[in-house]
Scaffold this motif. Structure first.
Motif, PDB file in Angstrom:
ATOM      1  N   VAL A 146       0.842  -1.202   0.000  1.00  0.00           N
ATOM      2  CA  VAL A 146       0.000   0.000   0.000  1.00  0.00           C
ATOM      3  C   VAL A 146       0.872   1.246   0.000  1.00  0.00           C
ATOM      4  O   VAL A 146       0.704   2.141  -0.815  1.00  0.00           O
ATOM      5  CB  VAL A 146      -0.929   0.005   1.247  1.00  0.00           C
ATOM      6  CG1 VAL A 146      -1.802   1.235   1.257  1.00  0.00           C
ATOM      7  CG2 VAL A 146      -1.773  -1.239   1.272  1.00  0.00           C
ATOM      8  N   SER A 147       1.784   1.320   0.949  1.00  0.00           N
ATOM      9  CA  SER A 147       2.743   2.440   0.922  1.00  0.00           C
ATOM     10  C   SER A 147       4.111   1.875   1.257  1.00  0.00           C
ATOM     11  O   SER A 147       4.261   1.114   2.232  1.00  0.00           O
ATOM     12  CB  SER A 147       2.334   3.529   1.905  1.00  0.00           C
ATOM     13  OG  SER A 147       2.386   3.053   3.211  1.00  0.00           O
ATOM     14  N   VAL A 158      16.426   7.517   3.605  1.00  0.00           N
ATOM     15  CA  VAL A 158      15.173   6.765   3.659  1.00  0.00           C
ATOM     16  C   VAL A 158      14.047   7.641   3.123  1.00  0.00           C
ATOM     17  O   VAL A 158      13.875   8.792   3.566  1.00  0.00           O
ATOM     18  CB  VAL A 158      14.856   6.324   5.107  1.00  0.00           C
ATOM     19  CG1 VAL A 158      13.502   5.648   5.168  1.00  0.00           C
ATOM     20  CG2 VAL A 158      15.949   5.398   5.622  1.00  0.00           C
ATOM     21  N   VAL A 159      13.297   7.126   2.153  1.00  0.00           N
ATOM     22  CA  VAL A 159      12.134   7.832   1.601  1.00  0.00           C
ATOM     23  C   VAL A 159      10.894   7.091   2.100  1.00  0.00           C
ATOM     24  O   VAL A 159      10.673   5.930   1.756  1.00  0.00           O
ATOM     25  CB  VAL A 159      12.157   7.854   0.060  1.00  0.00           C
ATOM     26  CG1 VAL A 159      10.989   8.674  -0.475  1.00  0.00           C
ATOM     27  CG2 VAL A 159      13.476   8.384  -0.446  1.00  0.00           C
ATOM     28  N   LYS A 160      10.090   7.765   2.941  1.00  0.00           N
ATOM     29  CA  LYS A 160       8.953   7.094   3.588  1.00  0.00           C
ATOM     30  C   LYS A 160       7.654   7.321   2.821  1.00  0.00           C
ATOM     31  O   LYS A 160       7.499   8.323   2.124  1.00  0.00           O
ATOM     32  CB  LYS A 160       8.787   7.626   5.014  1.00  0.00           C
ATOM     33  CG  LYS A 160       9.878   7.177   5.967  1.00  0.00           C
ATOM     34  CD  LYS A 160       9.566   7.653   7.368  1.00  0.00           C
ATOM     35  CE  LYS A 160      10.637   7.139   8.340  1.00  0.00           C
ATOM     36  NZ  LYS A 160      10.398   7.630   9.694  1.00  0.00           N
ATOM     37  N   ASP A 161       6.724   6.384   3.037  1.00  0.00           N
ATOM     38  CA  ASP A 161       5.316   6.507   2.593  1.00  0.00           C
ATOM     39  C   ASP A 161       5.171   6.908   1.127  1.00  0.00           C
ATOM     40  O   ASP A 161       4.582   7.934   0.793  1.00  0.00           O
ATOM     41  CB  ASP A 161       4.557   7.513   3.472  1.00  0.00           C
ATOM     42  CG  ASP A 161       4.471   7.033   4.904  1.00  0.00           C
ATOM     43  OD1 ASP A 161       4.610   5.814   5.109  1.00  0.00           O
ATOM     44  OD2 ASP A 161       4.273   7.867   5.804  1.00  0.00           O
ATOM     45  N   VAL A 162       5.741   6.108   0.265  1.00  0.00           N
ATOM     46  CA  VAL A 162       5.518   6.317  -1.179  1.00  0.00           C
ATOM     47  C   VAL A 162       4.267   5.526  -1.551  1.00  0.00           C
ATOM     48  O   VAL A 162       4.253   4.299  -1.479  1.00  0.00           O
ATOM     49  CB  VAL A 162       6.735   5.847  -2.005  1.00  0.00           C
ATOM     50  CG1 VAL A 162       6.461   6.025  -3.497  1.00  0.00           C
ATOM     51  CG2 VAL A 162       7.986   6.578  -1.573  1.00  0.00           C
ATOM     52  N   GLU A 163       3.222   6.249  -1.931  1.00  0.00           N
ATOM     53  CA  GLU A 163       1.948   5.585  -2.216  1.00  0.00           C
ATOM     54  C   GLU A 163       2.037   4.819  -3.530  1.00  0.00           C
ATOM     55  O   GLU A 163       2.602   5.313  -4.512  1.00  0.00           O
ATOM     56  CB  GLU A 163       0.843   6.644  -2.299  1.00  0.00           C
ATOM     57  CG  GLU A 163      -0.543   6.029  -2.190  1.00  0.00           C
ATOM     58  CD  GLU A 163      -1.627   7.109  -2.126  1.00  0.00           C
ATOM     59  OE1 GLU A 163      -2.711   6.827  -2.663  1.00  0.00           O
ATOM     60  OE2 GLU A 163      -1.375   8.190  -1.568  1.00  0.00           O
ATOM     61  N   GLN A 164       1.478   3.608  -3.523  1.00  0.00           N
ATOM     62  CA  GLN A 164       1.535   2.746  -4.709  1.00  0.00           C
ATOM     63  C   GLN A 164       0.239   2.887  -5.524  1.00  0.00           C
ATOM     64  O   GLN A 164      -0.853   2.885  -4.961  1.00  0.00           O
ATOM     65  CB  GLN A 164       1.699   1.287  -4.283  1.00  0.00           C
ATOM     66  CG  GLN A 164       2.905   1.044  -3.401  1.00  0.00           C
ATOM     67  CD  GLN A 164       4.218   1.326  -4.105  1.00  0.00           C
ATOM     68  OE1 GLN A 164       4.483   0.786  -5.176  1.00  0.00           O
ATOM     69  NE2 GLN A 164       5.031   2.194  -3.537  1.00  0.00           N
ATOM     70  N   THR A 169       5.521   1.402  -7.592  1.00  0.00           N
ATOM     71  CA  THR A 169       5.885   2.805  -7.834  1.00  0.00           C
ATOM     72  C   THR A 169       7.063   3.184  -6.941  1.00  0.00           C
ATOM     73  O   THR A 169       6.940   3.146  -5.714  1.00  0.00           O
ATOM     74  CB  THR A 169       4.681   3.720  -7.523  1.00  0.00           C
ATOM     75  OG1 THR A 169       3.529   3.213  -8.174  1.00  0.00           O
ATOM     76  CG2 THR A 169       4.955   5.147  -7.953  1.00  0.00           C
ATOM     77  N   GLN A 170       8.182   3.556  -7.560  1.00  0.00           N
ATOM     78  CA  GLN A 170       9.358   3.994  -6.804  1.00  0.00           C
ATOM     79  C   GLN A 170       9.329   5.516  -6.657  1.00  0.00           C
ATOM     80  O   GLN A 170       8.621   6.207  -7.394  1.00  0.00           O
ATOM     81  CB  GLN A 170      10.627   3.577  -7.546  1.00  0.00           C
ATOM     82  CG  GLN A 170      10.916   2.094  -7.456  1.00  0.00           C
ATOM     83  CD  GLN A 170      12.300   1.764  -7.971  1.00  0.00           C
ATOM     84  OE1 GLN A 170      12.962   2.595  -8.586  1.00  0.00           O
ATOM     85  NE2 GLN A 170      12.755   0.559  -7.725  1.00  0.00           N
ATOM     86  N   PRO A 171      10.121   6.077  -5.701  1.00  0.00           N
ATOM     87  CA  PRO A 171      10.194   7.539  -5.614  1.00  0.00           C
ATOM     88  C   PRO A 171      10.767   8.117  -6.902  1.00  0.00           C
ATOM     89  O   PRO A 171      11.570   7.472  -7.592  1.00  0.00           O
ATOM     90  CB  PRO A 171      11.155   7.781  -4.440  1.00  0.00           C
ATOM     91  CG  PRO A 171      11.237   6.488  -3.709  1.00  0.00           C
ATOM     92  CD  PRO A 171      10.947   5.414  -4.697  1.00  0.00           C
TER      93      PRO A 171
END
Length: 811
Positions: A146-147, A158-164, A169-171
Motif C-alpha cells: 500500500v505504501s 530513507v524515503v517514507k510513505d511512497v503511495e503505490q 511505484t518507486q520515488p
C-alpha cells in the motif's frame, strides 16, 4: 516540478472537500445514536483486536444523519475514501489503545441502488456504487504493497510513505539534495505497509442476460477483510467504486505490438518490418482498463436466494426472524395445508398438464434429503438426481426451464454444447501473474442448487464420465498444471434425454432404449419415462390447456401459492433434519428386500438393477417428504410415498411388451399404436388372419401370470417325484403343454384359438428356458443312436424340463 517540490520541501496542496468530509464523518461516528447509545462505538472497540481492521457502516445511517455528507461520499467516493479511513482511525484512537501504525478501513452497506455489470460505464468512475453478479473465478490472496518505504542505494537516505498506484511505484528522486539518484532504490519490507489483496472475476447472471448476448465480466479487487468471502458460484453484491487501472498484462506480454505510426501493408511478411528509429526499440502503448475496487461483499438477497438459499449456517429461528409477521403467517398456513403436496406441484408447474409423478419427483428433489457425515469422515449425499426420458414434445425441457426459473441457484446447460471442463472446472492461466487459477464450471456454479442438463443422451462419452464423481461423491477432483484440488459440487442433477431413435419402444427394456452407461443410470435416484400415447381424453385436455395458455396468457395460469411464498416455505422447510423412526426403518428394509428379491428373477434382471443406491434413494426421498411437511421424524407414510415413486419409476421401466416374433417380423405402425395402449387395456381379440402374428405378442403381466402358473405346477410335480423316491420320471415339454391346455379348456372355444394358445405357451416355455433361464432343458440325454459323422449327443425332440433350483417365485 516534483523534483523542485521535493528538494525545497514545498507543502502539498490540501483537499479542503476531503478534509471537511473527514471531520463530518468523524462527527457522524461519534454522534449517531440508536436507542440512546452510540451505534458504532462497540464495533470500533472491536477493531482494536489485531485481526480486525474494517468498520462496516450503513449508508442509510449516514443519509439520516447528514444528507449532504452522504451525497458527497456517493459522488466523490474514490477521492474522499482515504480521508474516511483516517476518520475511523482517529475515532478508534480516541476510544482506546491502538498500535500507532495500524491501518483502518471503512466499508459501506445498504447502498440504495444496485447496478448490473452491463451498466458500468465511465460515468460511474469514482462514485460509490453497488453491483451484483456471479463469481466465476477466484484468485489466491496476495499481500499488496500500500505504501512503501525505500532506501536510496547511493546515499542510504530513507524515503517514507511512497503511495503505490496499482503497480510498483518507486520515488521519483532521492530526498537528499546532494544525491541525484532517480532509479536505484531498495524497498524496506519491514517498514512498508501491506494489505491482503484478492482478485475475483464476476459475470452477469443468466437471468439478467439479454437474449443473444455474451455475458459481460469485470474484475473485482478485494482488500482487507473482504477477501475470501466470495466463492466460485456465489451470487454476491459488491459495494465500491469503478476505477481505471493500467493494463500491465498487455505491457508484459512477450512480442506485444510495438507502437508504430506507419501501417503495415498486407504484402509485408513480417509485422515489425519497416519500423525504424526509436520506435523500433519496442516502445509499447500503455493501455487502461476498468476494474471495480470493492470495500464490502454480501450475498445477494440473503432472505431467499444468493448464497444462503441452502443456508448452511441458518436455522429455522433465524429465518423466522428475517420474515415479516404476514410472511410467517403464510408459511404457517402452508405447513398446515392438507393438500400441500398437490398444491405445491400445481403452483410450481401451472403451465404443464398431467405428468403428476414427474412433478412430484422434481418437487422432492427441490426439498432434498439430509446430507450426513459418518465418523470416518465419509460424506453421504442428500441431493436427489432425477432423469426424465421421453418422446419429443412431452414437456421435458419445460420442466427444466421451470426449475431453472424457480430455484435461486440453478444452472441450465445443454448436453451437446457442454464439455467436461465446462461442466466441472477448468484450469486457466492468469493474464497478469501467469499463475494457474481455477475457473468454475456449471456444476460448481450450481453448488447448493440444481444443475439442469438438457439433451443428456447427446453428450460425448468422455464428458459424461466427468460428472460421475460429482453425482455420487459430490466433489470435483482436479489434477492439472500443478494444481491438485478437490472442489465442492453439492448439486442435484435434473437431466432430460431422448430415447434411441427418437421414440420409446416399449417392446425393449430401458437400457436398450437409452444411450447411457450403467454407472450413470445407477446414480439417478428417479427415472421417469414419458411416452407420447394416443388418448382421447388426455389429448383433449392438453389441447385445451395449450390453447388457453396462448390466448389468455396471464389468466390461464392458476397458482395456489406465489413463487415467493414457495421459495420462502422451501427455505424454511430445508432447515429441518428429520430422523428415521424405528417403524420407518423396518418398513424400508422390508420394501428393499422385496425389490431386491424381485430383481433376482431372470425375467426382470435385464431391465433394471436394484442396488444399495436404490435403498439410499428411498431414504433420501423419505427425508424429503418429511421435510416438505416440516416434520422432525420420518414416518412410515413418508416411506410409503417414497417407495411408490421409486417403484413407479422402476416398474414403468421394466414392463416391456413381450414380442415373440421380433426376429422374424418387425412391428409395424399398427402394432406400435397397440403397443402403447396395451399397458392400459388388455389385448383385444382379433378374428382375421393378419392378427395371428399379432397374437404372439403379450403384455408383461400376461407373460408373468403364465410363467408363474407353469413353474408352480412343475415345482409341485418335482416335490411329488422326490417324495415317491422314483429314480426315473420327470416333466417332459409336451406333457407341460398338454397340462396347460387342459387347464385353459374352458376359455378355448374354436380350433383356431387352441392352435394359437398352444403356440403361445410353447413360446413362453422357450423364453423361460433360453432368455430368462428359469427352466433348464435336459435335451442331450444320449439315449438315441449317434450318427456316424457327428460325435456330439443327439438333441431330444421332446426334452425334460426342470425349474432352476435358485429361482425364487415372485409373490
Amino acid at each position: 516540478m516534483d523534483v523542485a517540490d521535493q528538494r525545497t520541501g514545498t507543502t502539498q496542496v490540501k483537499d479542503d472537500l476531503a478534509d471537511r468530509c473527514q471531520k463530518l464523518f468523524q462527527d457522524f461516528l461519534e454522534e449517531f445514536q440508536v436507542d440512546g447509545e452510540v451505534k458504532y462505538l462497540p464495533e470500533v472497540q472491536e477493531l482494536i483486536r489485531p485481526e480486525r481492521n474494517t468498520l462496516t457502516v450503513s449508508f442509510d445511517d449516514v443519509q439520516n444523519h447528514n444528507q449532504q455528507l452522504a451525497t458527497t461520499i456517493q459522488e466523490e467516493y474514490y477521492r474522499v475514501y482515504s480521508h474516511l479511513c483516517r476518520a475511523v482511525c482517529n475515532f478508534a484512537r480516541d476510544c482506546g489503545q491502538v498500535p500507532p501504525n495500524k491501518e483502518f478501513y471503512v466499508a459501506f452497506e445498504e447502498v440504495p441502488t444496485r447496478h448490473k455489470v452491463r451498466e458500468l460505464t465511465t460515468a460511474k468512475i469514482g462514485t460509490l456504487t453497488r453491483i451484483s453478479g456471479q463469481v466465476v473465478r477466484t484468485h489466491p490472496v496476495h499481500p499488496e504493497l500500500v505504501s512503501g518505504t525505500f532506501v536510496c542505494l547511493d546515499c542510504q537516505s530513507v524515503v517514507k510513505d511512497v503511495e503505490q498506484q496499482f503497480k510498483y511505484t518507486q520515488p521519483t528522486i532521492c530526498r537528499n539534495p546532494v544525491c541525484a539518484n532517480r532509479s536505484r532504490f531498495m524497498l524496506d519490507v519491514n517498514k512498508s505497509r501491506f494489505v491482503d489483496f484478492q482478485k475475483v472475476r464476476i459475470q452477469e447472471t443468466q437471468a439478467e442476460l439479454p437474449r443473444g448476448s455474451i455475458p459481460r465480466s469485470v474484475e473485482v479487487i478485494l482488500r482487507a477483510e473482504a477477501v475470501e468471502i466470495p466463492q466460485a458460484g456465489d451470487k454476491c453484491d459488491f459495494t465500491g467504486s469503478l476505477i481505471v487501472v493500467p493494463d500491465v498484462s498487455q505491457m508484459s506480454v512477450p512480442g506485444a505490438r510495438a507502437e508504430t505510426s506507419a501501417k503495415v501493408r498486407g504484402n509485408d511478411t513480417y509485422q515489425a518490418e519497416g519500423v525504424r528509429g526509436l520506435k523500433a526499440l519496442g516502445v509499447r502503448d500503455l493501455n487502461y482498463r476498468l476494474a471495480f475496487l470493492s470495500c464490502n461483499v454480501e450475498p445477494t438477497n440473503p432472505k431467499f436466494g444468493g448464497k444462503d438459499m441452502r443456508g448452511d449456517d441458518l436455522t429455522a429461528e433465524s429465518i423466522k426472524k428475517q420474515m415479516t409477521e404476514q410472511e410467517w403467517q403464510k408459511v404457517y398456513e402452508m405447513s398446515r395445508d392438507k393438500n400441500l403436496y398437490h398444491n405445491l406441484i400445481q403452483s410450481l408447474f401451472p403451465t404443464i398438464h398431467g405428468n403428476d409423478e414427474v412433478k412430484r419427483g422434481i418437487l422432492l428433489m427441490l426439498f432434498g434429503g439430509v446430507p450426513k457425515t459418518t465418523q470416518e469422515g465419509t460424506s453421504l449425499r442428500g441431493d436427489i438426481n432425477v432423469c426424465v426420458i421421453g418422446d419429443p414434445s412431452t414437456a421435458k425441457s419445460q420442466f427444466l426451464k421451470a426449475v431453472e426459473e424457480f430455484s435461486p441457484r440453478a444452472v441450465y446447460t445443454s448436453g451437446k454444447a457442454s464439455s467436461a471442463a465446462g461442466l466441472t472446472a477448468a484450469v486457466v492461466k492468469d493474464e497478469e501473474s501467469y499463475e494457474f487459477v481455477i475457473e468454475a464450471g456449471a456444476l460448481m456454479l450450481a453448488d447448493n442448487g440444481v444443475c439442469c442438463i438438457d439433451e443428456f443422451d447427446k453428450m460425448d462419452l468422455k464428458d459424461q464420465v466427468a460428472i460421475h464423481e460429482a453425482m455420487e461423491q459430490q466433489t470435483i477432483s482436479i489434477t492439472k498444471a500443478g494444481i491438485k484440488a478437490t472442489l465442492n459440487a453439492r448439486t442435484s442433477i435434473l437431466a432430460a434425454a431422448n430415447p434411441v431413435g427418437g421414440r420409446y419402444d416399449k417392446s425393449k427394456p430401458l437400457k436398450q432404449n437409452i444411450n447411457l452407461s450403467a454407472p450413470i443410470m445407477s446414480r439417478f435416484d428417479l427415472f421417469f419415462i414419458l411416452v407420447d400415447e394416443c388418448n382421447e381424453v388426455t389429448d383433449y385436455a392438453i389441447a385445451r390447456r395449450i390453447v388457453d395458455l396462448h390466448s389468455h396468457n396471464e389468466e390461464s395460469v392458476d397458482r395456489k401459492y406465489s413463487i415467493e411464498d414457495m421459495q420462502r416455505y422451501m427455505m424454511f422447510a430445508r432447515q429441518f433434519r428429520p430422523k428415521i423412526s424405528k417403524e420407518a426403518q423396518e418398513f424400508m428394509v422390508e420394501e428393499y428386500r422385496r425389490l431386491r428379491q424381485r430383481d433376482t428373477n431372470g425375467v426382470t434382471m435385464s431391465s433394471w438393477r436394484i442396488t444399495v443406491r436404490q435403498l439410499e434413494s428411498m431414504i433420501r426421498l423419505s427425508e424429503s417428504m418429511a421435510r416438505m411437511y416440516c416434520q422432525d421424524e420420518v414416518q412410515p407414510k413418508h416411506v410409503k410415498e417414497a417407495f411408490r415413486l421409486l417403484n413407479k419409476s422402476i416398474i414403468r421401466v421394466e414392463t416391456p411388451v413381450i414380442n415373440f416374433e421380433e426376429e422374424e417380423d418387425q412391428p409395424g405402425e399398427d402394432e406400435e399404436v397397440e403397443m402403447e395402449t396395451e399397458q392400459q387395456q388388455p389385448l383385444p381379440e382379433k378374428q382375421d388372419d393378419e392378427a395371428a402374428k399379432l397374437k404372439l405378442r403379450m403384455t408383461f403381466e400376461e407373460y408373468k401370470t403364465k410363467s408363474n402358473l407353469l413353474i408352480l405346477y412343475m415345482r409341485k410335480k418335482e416335490e411329488e417325484l422326490e417324495a415317491s423316491d422314483e429314480e426315473t420320471g420327470g416333466m417332459r415339454r409336451s406333457d407341460l403343454v398338454e397340462w396347460y391346455l387342459k387347464e385353459m379348456e374352458s376359455d378355448i372355444e374354436t380350433e383356431e384359438e387352441l392352435i394359437q394358445e398352444k403356440t403361445k405357451i410353447e413360446k413362453v416355455i422357450d423364453r423361460l428356458a433360453h432368455h430368462d433361464q428359469v427352466l433348464i432343458e435336459l435335451a442331450k440325454t444320449g439315449l438315441k443312436k449317434r450318427k456316424v459323422d457327428d460325435e456330439s449327443q443327439v438333441v431330444e425332440e421332446d426334452p425334460f424340463l426342470v425349474v432352476h433350483p435358485n429361482y425364487v417365485l415372485d409373490a
